[in-house]
Design a protein around this motif. Structure first.
Motif, short mmCIF file in Angstrom:
data_model
loop_
_atom_site.label_atom_id
_atom_site.label_comp_id
_atom_site.label_asym_id
_atom_site.label_seq_id
_atom_site.Cartn_x
_atom_site.Cartn_y
_atom_site.Cartn_z
N VAL A 185 44.08 41.00 43.24
CA VAL A 185 45.52 40.78 43.16
C VAL A 185 45.92 39.96 44.37
O VAL A 185 45.39 40.15 45.47
CB VAL A 185 46.29 42.12 43.11
CG1 VAL A 185 46.00 42.98 44.33
CG2 VAL A 185 47.79 41.88 43.00
N SER A 231 49.48 34.04 42.27
CA SER A 231 48.74 34.44 41.08
C SER A 231 47.60 33.48 40.73
O SER A 231 46.53 33.91 40.28
CB SER A 231 49.69 34.57 39.89
OG SER A 231 50.38 33.35 39.65
N LYS A 280 44.90 41.90 38.51
CA LYS A 280 46.07 42.76 38.38
C LYS A 280 47.29 41.97 38.85
O LYS A 280 47.21 41.22 39.82
CB LYS A 280 45.91 44.03 39.21
CG LYS A 280 44.72 44.90 38.81
CD LYS A 280 44.84 45.43 37.41
CE LYS A 280 43.66 46.33 37.05
NZ LYS A 280 43.74 46.85 35.67
N SER A 297 50.09 42.85 40.27
CA SER A 297 50.77 43.24 41.50
C SER A 297 50.06 44.43 42.14
O SER A 297 49.23 45.09 41.48
CB SER A 297 52.23 43.63 41.21
OG SER A 297 52.27 44.81 40.41
#
Length: 399
Positions: A33, A37, A53, A55
């Protein structure tokens, strides 16, 4: 046994560690994560990881067993506590935290949840510390009464680029991070060899005069204008430890950024940038070759494209002759290493601790002894060197 892990922050070192966790036979799957992104997606694809993931919150709500935190250095404390309370085992980059209260909350969380916590202190596995630890255990120093641990890393040698990479347009606000709040590469190398802890400190900070907006109180989110600091610690065994944290210094940080000295009644050990000696009352022995690390990959490796050239040595330095390579998993042979051969041991010790339910070498209580002295030292510097006591949280349960 195996477990799953989520790596938080894959900008630079986080990606290197995600790769090692993925190689380790004790880990079943690795997720990542990152606030960026695209960076997380790229790392997952390039390293063949289990997935991404969205967040930190989503990661904690998932069934992932552990997390490894590689976020900005002043953010670790609250994130570690959150993860422990969410039922995750936690590996954290240094420092453990930036206040005594944050440290206390982590220790309480470890004690109450029974989860494994490990701080990834590289200097515990530094060849100098490994060598000194063995010599001390064999009694060859006699009584160690004075030690030195220096983290000598000039801002010009890669740190400007690193802070700009992680901090964006407002990077100068964070580049002023107080040197003594990043003490573990110096303190941990000493206390990783000498079983003692600091009980008091007097510290002097040197105000910066570059006038480029870094270490400027008006710009700094920490209100800090110290670029260098020197602390003198009293240890519980009656000995003395001196620590330097230097960010403006004419010194080749890329050759050896952490260096150590140990003085005993029977023998002593000293390091310079590229020389290390063992001395007794009769002679001097050059032991530099025993502590010399071997490169684990090229400085031009594509995975280092986002790392300043002056910092790349820390990402590629592999094992030295004093390291016990036989204890590492076969899967690590030929894998990238870093920080003087420490990365393989850091990952292996955390994985072993989680899978066996035991305390890792740099557990929460040891991490507190490596971290809190610097926090109190910074406060001493703000008080013009006033000698201040340092709280000790004791030993880990069962140790």
């Amino acid at each position: 046994m195996t477990f799953s892990i989520g790596v938080v922050g894959v900008g630079q070192f986080g990606g290197q560690f995600a790769h090692l966790f993925n190689l380790h036979p004790g880990v079943s799957s690795v997720y990542v994560v990152d606030e960026v992104s695209l960076r997380a997606a790229e790392a997952a694809d390039r390293l063949h990881l289990a997935g991404v993931k969205a967040s930190f919150k989503e990661l904690l709500e998932s069934d992932v067993d552990a997390v490894a935190i590689f976020t900005q250095r002043w953010t670790h404390g609250p994130l570690v506590e959150q993860a422990l309370r969410a039922g995750k085992h936690v590996y954290s980059a240094v420092p453990m935290a930036i206040s005594e209260e944050e440290i206390a909350r982590i220790i309480d969380a470890v004690r109450e949840t029974g989860q494994v916590y490990m701080m990834g202190e590289t200097s515990y596995y530094n060849p100098a510390t490994v060598y000194a630890r063995k010599q001390h255990a064999a009694g060859r120093f006699g009584r160690i009464f004075y030690t030195e641990g220096d983290y000598v890393h000039d801002m010009d040698l890669g740190f400007y680029d690193a802070y700009q990479y992680s901090g964006g347009e407002r990077w100068k606000e964070t580049a002023s991070y107080p040197p003594m709040l990043y003490p573990t590469h110096a303190v941990g190398g000493v206390l990783g060899a000498v079983p003692a802890h600091a009980v008091s400190v007097s510290c002097v900070g040197v105000k910066d005069d570059r006038n480029d907006g870094v270490f400027d109180k008006e710009v700094s989110m920490f209100g800090n204008d110290f670029s260098n600091a020197t602390a003198l610690f009293e240890l519980n065994d009656g000995g003395v430890m001196r620590t330097n944290e230097m960010r403006r210094v004419g010194y080749p940080s890329h050759i050896r950024e952490s260096r150590f000295r140990f003085f005993g009644t029977e023998a002593s050990f000293e390091q310079l940038a590229n020389v290390t000696v063992w001395q007794d009352k009769e002679s001097v022995h050059d032991i530099s070759e025993q502590l010399e690390t071997r490169p684990s990959m090229s400085l031009d490796d594509p995975s280092l494209a986002n790392v300043a050239p002056e910092l790349r040595d820390a990402f590629v330095s592999g094992l030295s002759p004093v390291h016990d390579a036989d204890r590492l998993p076969e899967e690590f042979r030929g894998a990238p290493n870093g920080h003087e051969g420490s990365h393989h041991f850091l990952v292996d010790d955390f994985v072993t601790a989680v899978n066996t339910g035991t305390q890792p070498p740099v557990n929460a209580w040891v991490a507190a002894r490596f971290t809190l002295p610097g926090i109190v030292a910074h406060e001493s510097a703000l008080r013009r060197g006033e000698r201040l006591p340092i709280r000790d949280f004791g030993d880990a349960p069962g140790i």
